[in-house]
Enzyme design. Structure first.
Site, PDB file in Angstrom:
ATOM      1  N   TYR A  92      -9.409  -9.682  -1.951  1.00  0.00           N
ATOM      2  CA  TYR A  92     -10.046 -10.642  -2.864  1.00  0.00           C
ATOM      3  C   TYR A  92     -10.898  -9.954  -3.917  1.00  0.00           C
ATOM      4  CZ  TYR A  92      -8.380 -14.688  -0.358  1.00  0.00           C
ATOM      5  OH  TYR A  92      -7.575 -15.642   0.169  1.00  0.00           O
ATOM      6  N   GLU A 191       1.499  -9.805  26.965  1.00  0.00           N
ATOM      7  CA  GLU A 191       1.726 -10.228  25.570  1.00  0.00           C
ATOM      8  C   GLU A 191       1.074 -11.564  25.229  1.00  0.00           C
ATOM      9  OE1 GLU A 191       5.839 -10.551  24.363  1.00  0.00           O
ATOM     10  OE2 GLU A 191       5.300 -11.509  22.470  1.00  0.00           O
ATOM     11  N   ASP A 243       7.406 -10.922  26.823  1.00  0.00           N
ATOM     12  CA  ASP A 243       8.602 -11.777  26.821  1.00  0.00           C
ATOM     13  C   ASP A 243       9.829 -10.877  26.824  1.00  0.00           C
ATOM     14  OD1 ASP A 243       7.151 -14.119  26.688  1.00  0.00           O
ATOM     15  OD2 ASP A 243       7.293 -14.302  24.489  1.00  0.00           O
TER      16      ASP A 243
END
Lengths: 359, 615
Positions: A92, A191, A243
């Protein structure tokens, strides 16, 4: 040499090129899969010898150099004034840089990494920090953290924290965090938040005598650095539980071998001895887990992993090939098919035993 | 005009109303939407013709009102007006006033005429047409309500009065019809008027829609078009029926003098040759029968006769087409408009000429088929696009060469463009009496194709110039903004003086940069050309700038080597990074500089082409 001096060297190079009537340019390693090599010494994947030249001969190159110069100037100011900013703030702030302004935060994040590579310093040295907080941990370990008031505070990561665990700060270096005492005998990195909470609720940290670390998807630098310190300083083995899809394998790879994006600091972030527990494609078959079909992106990602130097061992090649064959993927929480305690009573103990750990 | 003849023949046998009913389609009244457009079109075309003939800049006012299931159409002009005794004949008789054997480029030769609209009005609503006309200051205005007696094809006046009308002169027609008013469609009153405004930039048109919405098409030019001239028919383009009619009406005594007097391009000597070849006696034309007339026609084909004069045509002209297109496409802010006017040409003894224009870029839709604007004698053609020679000619051009998309190089092109084609002729060969499509005449097709290719070439030149500039612009941004900033900021960080970057600039650019712009203001165009030498060595060459014509030049600076009819020539001599500025003012509309260089490898130049003309 200080970070400031290293940064000034880059500005000097550009200045000298101009003063000598040369088209200004800087060289930087190619940051891609094609240019990572295995470092035998550290046992991690690092950038190789391929370099790319950013030169003012093209408009894109000239923009890059100008942004680099402006960012260096900004960091210089922060160091001099003893301030810090987040990477998002850097993006920014560049709004006021005229032609040098970044088009996206991705660009400014990448430039911060480029500067790390060029100076061999860390972005923390540049007073830049990520906005994402580090992950949470739960386990039998006592940590001493220097608080913002400058006090040293000791925290037992089971007794002194709530059910959400201890939150890892963005700076996990020794001046901020010291390990005082540890009774856990391993680290299990998880995870998803859902699974982390399941293991906490089932008191698996106590039952298996492990430190549970929530990765929050692709782990932040501080999380990876924290895990590495646990492994290196306390000799705790690290086990990764994710996963069962190609994206999760990359999470494991970034912990064990280093991420391609941060290969310049792999030796600082990666834990080469980290082991993958699952969910593996074999688990999908062996435990008959509820699964989803692979999407085309999944298949492409798996194929890319077959050519990724980090996955070149028998375990990964076989598992990835198996997955491409069965065309299925499964989430950690698919284990709930057999009840809420199945993961802590059956799956994890079995898998840990397979890997040679007491559960 | 076979159908017209048929109509004339059948007048006695069947009622005109019956004929109209049977031929609604070819007359342009086959649907409610089209009927309304046709009525407006007939009235507006008449008004424009009348104004121009009288040398008056047209102010046309059109209003359409909804009255239950009927529409009231009002069209009013500031033309010369019509004398009272003629009003019933002009509006109350079909095919009144057609003079078959004198030919002239006019709108009126299109459409069956305003009386068809009057007939349609009375057939669908049973109401009379109301015509008000005034022929000048000090004269009264006459208001006449009339029907057409469909058995006799003769006007029947139901009411007439003198009224006060503030207008100096003009004509107003009010018609009640069954119709349908549509918006936002290519075939609509609005589109017809918009297209009319494009090719009639000398007209002011005000239009009030049924919902009260007011649309104004401003006048873009105060110049009336050149009046087209009437000419006699040419033997190559005559048909049997017309020939018979001419024979009947002529006052000449001998066949040869008839030919020499009533036809164009036929001398007495040529006439005698024709008579000789026909094998007829040079007798009185009145004695010629049908068979002999056919022989005469045969003879025309065997004799070499010079082409008819072509100065009878009145083109719109490139400048005015451009003005019209620019005015009516302003809200799309097109990037480029190119136009072309061909020399007159002839088919079957009939003079014609083609004018074209292409509008490109801006906010025109990029993915859609190009818009085609077809015109015949300044009248927009809205229907039967697929049957028109204009569409055919467009399809036969490989537009891919000119930067538009076209599947397989055939068919109608796609891309951000509007293609305008105007065909002007003393006798436009329409495919049918409704006069919405021009027949496939090879000569016309070829002229349209050549003209469009000329326009397209200008468009392509513009596009490639633009692409080159875009690329060069990036470099220019680099050296004019980024590099100086890089020098300043790096010097600031290392705490040393700002280094000179001239050398680096010449290395990066390594070209001669030419940049130009044009400011058009109050009919005067000022063109500025800037040249910067970004080569590492001094450069000496000649710069050529194209101009419309030498006479229109007002000012040139610095002093050129020479000003030729179409080009200004300057010497350029620049050291590395040195700049020079050249400018000129002309009293003309001028959109784009065409710059050329000589004495330098054009590869080293951005913004100008190699000079190929004489030195």
């Amino acid at each position: 040499m200080t970070a400031l001096k290293e940064l000034k060297k880059i500005a000097e190079k550009i200045y000298e090129d101009l003063a000598k009537s040369k088209i200004p340019s800087i060289k930087i390693p190619v940051r891609a899969k094609s240019n990572i090599i295995f470092d035998e010494g550290y046992r991690v994947w690092k950038y190789g010898e391929q370099k790319t030249t950013r030169s003012a001969v093209s408009l894109a190159g000239a923009y890059m150099l100008l942004r680099t110069i402006y960012t260096i100037d900004f960091i210089k100011e922060m160091i001099e004034k003893n301030k810090t900013s987040t990477l998002r703030e850097l993006y920014y702030i560049s709004e006021g840089w005229g032609e040098a302004k970044f088009n996206s935060q991705d660009e400014s994040d990448k430039l911060a990494e480029d500067l790390e590579i060029l100076t061999k310093k860390l972005r923390e040295d540049f007073k830049l920090r990520p906005e994402e907080d580090g992950a949470r941990i739960m386990g039998d370990i006592v940590i001493e953290e220097v608080t913002r008031k400058g006090e040293k505070r000791r925290i037992h990561c089971q007794d002194d924290v709530g059910d959400t665990g201890y939150g890892i700060p963005y700076n996990v270096e020794k001046e901020k965090i010291r390990f005082i005492e540890v009774n856990a005998d391993k680290v299990i990195a998880v995870e998803t938040g859902g699974m982390f909470d399941r293991l906490v609720e089932n008191r698996f940290d106590e039952k298996s005598n492990s430190i549970l670390v929530h990765l929050k998807g692709q782990p932040a630098r501080s999380t990876r650095r924290f895990i590495k310190r646990l492994n290196e300083e306390l000799n705790l083995p690290v086990i990764v539980f994710t996963d069962g899809d190609p994206w999760s394998y990359r999470i494991y790879a970034s912990i064990a071998y280093g991420a391609i994006k941060t290969a310049h600091i792999s030796e600082y972030l990666a834990t080469p001895s980290a082991q993958f527990l699952g969910v593996t494609p074999s688990d999908i078959l062996n435990y008959d887990l509820p699964s989803d079909a692979l999407t085309q992106e999944d298949i492409n990602a798996l194929k890319a992993e077959l050519s990724d130097p980090r996955f070149q061992d028998d375990f990964w090649i076989n598992e990835i090939k198996l997955q491409l064959e069965i065309k299925k993927k499964a989430e950690q929480q698919a284990l709930a098919k057999y009840g809420l305690d199945y993961v802590t009573d059956v799956y994890l103990p079995e898998k840990l035993a397979e890997m040679g750990y007491d559960a | 005009m076979p159908i017209a003849e048929e109509l004339a023949k059948k007048q006695r046998q069947i009622s005109i109303a019956e004929f109209f009913e049977r031929n609604k389609q070819i007359l342009g009244f086959d649907s409610l939407t089209r009927a309304l457009i046709t009525c407006v079109k007939e009235a507006v075309d008449n008004s424009l013709d009348a104004c121009e003939e009288a040398g008056i800049l047209p102010d046309i006012f059109i209003k359409i009102e909804e009255h239950g299931d009927e529409y009231k159409i009002i069209v009013e002009d500031n033309g010369p007006g019509i004398i009272k005794s003629q009003i019933p004949h002009v509006f109350g008789r079909l095919l009144y006033g057609s003079r078959f054997h004198y030919l002239k480029q006019s709108r009126g030769q299109q459409g069956i005429g305003i009386s068809a609209a009057v007939l349609y009005s009375q057939l669908t609503t049973g109401k009379p047409a109301i015509i008000t006309s005034k022929i000048g200051e000090g004269f009264p205005a006459h208001k006449i309500e009339l029907f057409i007696d469909t058995k006799r094809n003769f006007p029947r006046i139901v009411r007439e009065e003198m009224v006060h009308w503030k207008k100096r002169s003009g004509t107003k027609i009010e018609l009640f019809i069954k119709g349908k008013y549509v918006k936002n469609r290519k075939q609509s009153v609005y589109e017809y008027l918009k297209s009319t405004a494009i090719v009639n930039p000398h007209a002011f048109i005000k239009f009030i829609e049924p919902d009260g919405n007011e649309i104004i098409f401003e006048r873009a030019s105060n110049k009336l078009p050149k009046q087209p001239k009437e000419i006699k028919p040419h033997p190559y383009g005559i048909e049997l029926g017309t020939l018979l009619k001419m024979i009947k009406e002529t006052k000449t005594q001998k066949l040869s003098s008839f030919l020499a007097k009533e036809f164009s391009s036929v001398s007495l000597q040529k006439a005698r040759e024709i008579v000789k070849i026909s094998g007829l006696n040079d007798k009185s034309p009145q004695e010629i029968n049908i068979e002999e007339a056919k022989k005469l026609l045969e003879a025309f084909k065997k004799v070499k006769i010079i082409a008819p004069p072509t100065d009878c045509l009145s083109p719109i002209g490139e400048a005015l087409i451009k003005k019209g297109l620019r005015k009516e496409t302003m809200q799309l802010s097109p990037e480029f408009i190119s136009t072309d006017t061909r020399q007159p040409s002839v088919f079957s003894g009939i003079p014609f000429m083609v004018e074209t224009g292409i509008v490109y870029g801006g906010n025109l839709p990029k993915e859609e088929r190009v818009e085609i604007l077809r015109f015949a004698n300044r009248v927009p053609l809205l229907y039967q696009e697929g049957d028109c020679v204009i569409t055919e000619a467009i399809k036969n051009i490989d537009w891919r060469r000119y930067g538009l998309e076209q599947k397989g190089g055939k068919g109608l092109p796609y891309g951000p463009a509007i293609i305008l084609v105007h065909v002007a002729s003393i006798n436009i060969p329409f495919t049918s009496e409704s006069k919405e499509a021009i027949a496939h005449v090879e000569e016309i097709e070829k002229e349209i194709r050549l003209s469009l290719q000329q326009c397209a070439r200008k468009m392509r030149a513009h596009l490639s110039k633009k692409a080159k500039k875009e690329k060069a612009k990036n470099k220019f941004l680099l050296i004019s903004k980024i590099l100086p900033e890089l020098a300043r900021k790096s010097a600031e960080i290392v705490g040393k003086p700002i280094p000179s970057i001239d050398d680096v600039i010449t290395q990066i650019m390594n070209i001669v940069w030419i940049d130009d712009d044009i400011i058009n203001k109050d009919g005067i165009a000022e063109s500025k050309i800037r040249i910067i030498n970004y080569k590492r060595k001094p450069q000496k060459f000649i710069l050529y700038a194209e101009i419309p014509s030498k006479e229109k030049i007002i000012e040139v600076f610095p002093k050129p080597i020479e000003i030729k009819e179409k080009v200004i020539k300057w010497d350029v001599d620049l050291k590395p990074t040195e700049k020079a500025e050249f400018h000129f003012k002309i009293e003309d509309e001028f959109d784009e500089n065409n710059l050329y260089v000589l004495g330098i490898d054009p590869i080293n130049v951005v913004g100008a082409e190699k000079w190929e003309g004489e030195e």
